[in-house]
Design a protein around this motif. Structure first.
Motif, short mmCIF file in Angstrom:
data_model
loop_
_atom_site.label_atom_id
_atom_site.label_comp_id
_atom_site.label_asym_id
_atom_site.label_seq_id
_atom_site.Cartn_x
_atom_site.Cartn_y
_atom_site.Cartn_z
N VAL A 165 7.62 -2.62 -8.05
CA VAL A 165 6.53 -2.02 -7.27
C VAL A 165 5.35 -1.70 -8.19
O VAL A 165 4.21 -2.04 -7.90
CB VAL A 165 7.02 -0.75 -6.54
N LEU A 166 5.62 -1.06 -9.33
CA LEU A 166 4.55 -0.67 -10.24
C LEU A 166 3.83 -1.87 -10.85
O LEU A 166 2.65 -1.77 -11.20
CB LEU A 166 5.12 0.22 -11.35
N ARG A 213 -2.28 4.74 -4.56
CA ARG A 213 -2.73 3.39 -4.92
C ARG A 213 -2.57 2.43 -3.74
O ARG A 213 -3.41 1.59 -3.49
CB ARG A 213 -1.97 2.87 -6.13
N ARG A 214 -1.45 2.58 -3.01
CA ARG A 214 -1.23 1.72 -1.84
C ARG A 214 -2.33 1.94 -0.80
O ARG A 214 -2.90 0.99 -0.27
CB ARG A 214 0.14 2.02 -1.22
N SER A 226 5.68 9.29 -6.85
CA SER A 226 5.48 9.13 -5.40
C SER A 226 4.01 9.27 -5.04
O SER A 226 3.48 8.49 -4.24
CB SER A 226 6.33 10.12 -4.61
N ASP A 227 3.33 10.23 -5.64
CA ASP A 227 1.90 10.43 -5.38
C ASP A 227 1.09 9.23 -5.85
O ASP A 227 0.17 8.78 -5.17
CB ASP A 227 1.39 11.69 -6.07
N ILE A 278 10.45 5.68 -2.62
CA ILE A 278 9.53 6.10 -3.68
C ILE A 278 8.54 7.12 -3.15
O ILE A 278 8.35 8.18 -3.74
CB ILE A 278 8.79 4.88 -4.28
N GLU A 279 7.91 6.82 -2.03
CA GLU A 279 6.88 7.70 -1.48
C GLU A 279 7.45 9.01 -0.94
O GLU A 279 6.73 10.00 -0.86
CB GLU A 279 6.08 6.98 -0.41
N GLN A 280 8.72 9.03 -0.61
CA GLN A 280 9.35 10.27 -0.14
C GLN A 280 9.98 11.05 -1.28
O GLN A 280 10.69 12.03 -1.07
CB GLN A 280 10.40 9.96 0.93
#
Length: 70
Positions: A51-52, A11-12, A5-6, A36-38
């Protein structure tokens, strides 16, 4: 899982995209980026890798046996 998530969030932000813009670029639903971010645990590996891939990375499962051998 917190590292994922970090990583995605940092990166975003580094490329200056909102969650919505990034979801469009990655070809996934906005909810995937938010999950993902949460740091949600019920993630689809195919979606995470989609996403990656934007950053040139991939997440693969590791067997417990491989971890024990190291």
């Amino acid at each position: 899982m917190n590292e994922l998530s970090d990583f995605v969030k940092a990166r975003r932000k580094a490329v200056g995209l909102t969650q919505e813009e990034f979801a469009d670029k990655a070809g996934v639903a906005l909810t995937v980026i938010r999950k993902i971010e949460q740091n949600k645990t019920n993630l689809n590996l195919d979606k995470v890798n989609q996403v990656l891939k934007v950053f040139g990375h991939k997440l693969v499962p590791v067997s417990l046996k491989a971890l024990e051998d190291n």
